[in-house]
Design a protein around this motif. Structure first.
Motif, PDB file in Angstrom:
ATOM      1  N   ALA A 112      37.923  25.547   7.939  1.00  0.00           N
ATOM      2  CA  ALA A 112      38.702  25.099   6.780  1.00  0.00           C
ATOM      3  C   ALA A 112      37.836  24.541   5.655  1.00  0.00           C
ATOM      4  CB  ALA A 112      39.715  24.042   7.213  1.00  0.00           C
ATOM      5  N   VAL A 113      36.579  24.262   5.938  1.00  0.00           N
ATOM      6  CA  VAL A 113      35.702  23.684   4.920  1.00  0.00           C
ATOM      7  C   VAL A 113      34.533  24.623   4.657  1.00  0.00           C
ATOM      8  CG1 VAL A 113      36.309  21.299   5.485  1.00  0.00           C
ATOM      9  CG2 VAL A 113      34.387  22.367   6.631  1.00  0.00           C
ATOM     10  N   PRO A 114      33.953  24.556   3.465  1.00  0.00           N
ATOM     11  CA  PRO A 114      32.796  25.423   3.187  1.00  0.00           C
ATOM     12  C   PRO A 114      31.564  24.954   3.949  1.00  0.00           C
ATOM     13  CG  PRO A 114      33.277  24.001   1.306  1.00  0.00           C
ATOM     14  CD  PRO A 114      34.353  23.757   2.318  1.00  0.00           C
ATOM     15  N   GLY A 115      30.641  25.866   4.129  1.00  0.00           N
ATOM     16  CA  GLY A 115      29.387  25.531   4.793  1.00  0.00           C
ATOM     17  C   GLY A 115      29.181  26.377   6.027  1.00  0.00           C
ATOM     18  N   PRO A 116      27.980  26.328   6.577  1.00  0.00           N
ATOM     19  CA  PRO A 116      27.665  27.169   7.731  1.00  0.00           C
ATOM     20  C   PRO A 116      28.381  26.688   8.994  1.00  0.00           C
ATOM     21  CG  PRO A 116      25.825  25.730   7.218  1.00  0.00           C
ATOM     22  CD  PRO A 116      26.845  25.528   6.138  1.00  0.00           C
ATOM     23  N   LEU A 117      28.699  27.628   9.860  1.00  0.00           N
ATOM     24  CA  LEU A 117      29.380  27.296  11.109  1.00  0.00           C
ATOM     25  C   LEU A 117      28.492  26.450  12.014  1.00  0.00           C
ATOM     26  CD1 LEU A 117      31.964  27.643  12.721  1.00  0.00           C
ATOM     27  CD2 LEU A 117      31.006  29.707  13.695  1.00  0.00           C
TER      28      LEU A 117
END
Length: 195
Positions: free
Chosen positions: A71-76
């Motif tokens: 749900a949020v940006p950025g790498p897993l």
């Protein structure tokens, strides 16, 4: 030196893991980070095997964190910080920091170690074949990550299957933006009765 450090940690951490809880955590997350090629979602089955099957984190906690990470940006890979904060026997902040560092360090060591040789390496026919094989393996691992734990925990009936199929068609056939599909399916999901 970086490649030696990468290999050394990959060999030594499993041998030292039984000596302290923090070494066991570092080993689990380092191996997950070291074995990932092709993208963040490939790490999902590796992390699930390390933290859920060991009993450190429940399947529900794992899926809740995965959902939040999506749900949020950025790498897993930042999902590792969430998992580290949940680990028993270690302070939440220390666990999050240790898990996050341990999962990112292998990639940085490989990058620094291979970068000077990359242009020469990628021209070798055997290296190109190796990369094609790795890419094919990544597709299989991504399929496995989609199936277990995502599909098996989310698609529990005909209604959920119809919703997933609708979302797939909206994305691939009608080419709607992902955010529109997510919004539409979220609203439609409200009407699926709880079981």
């Amino acid at each position: 030196m970086a490649l030696g450090g990468f290999a050394g940690l990959l060999i030594l951490l499993p041998l030292l893991a039984g000596m302290a809880a923090w070494l066991e955590i570092a080993d689990a997350f380092y191996r997950s980070g070291a074995l990932v090629f092709g993208g963040g979602h490939v790490v999902l089955p590796l992390l699930e095997a390390e933290v859920v099957q060991s009993g450190w984190v429940t399947p529900d906690e794992f899926l809740a964190g995965y959902g939040a990470a999506q749900a949020v940006p950025g790498p897993l890979f930042t999902f590792a910080a969430y998992l580290g904060a949940l680990l028993p026997g270690i302070n939440a902040l220390a666990g999050a920091l240790l898990a996050l560092l341990a999962i990112f360090i292998p990639g940085f060591l490989l990058l620094v170690g291979v970068l000077p040789f990359w242009n020469q390496f990628r021209q070798w026919e055997s290296a190109q074949a190796l990369m094609r094989g790795a890419n094919a393996a990544v597709v299989g691992i991504l399929g496995a990550a989609l199936y277990q734990p995502v599909w098996t925990s989310a698609i529990i009936g005909a209604e959920e299957f119809a919703l997933a199929l609708t979302g797939f068609l909206l994305l691939t056939v009608w080419k709607l933006p992902a955010w529109v599909v997510v919004a539409l399916l979220a609203v439609a999901g409200v009407f699926i009765p709880l079981q």
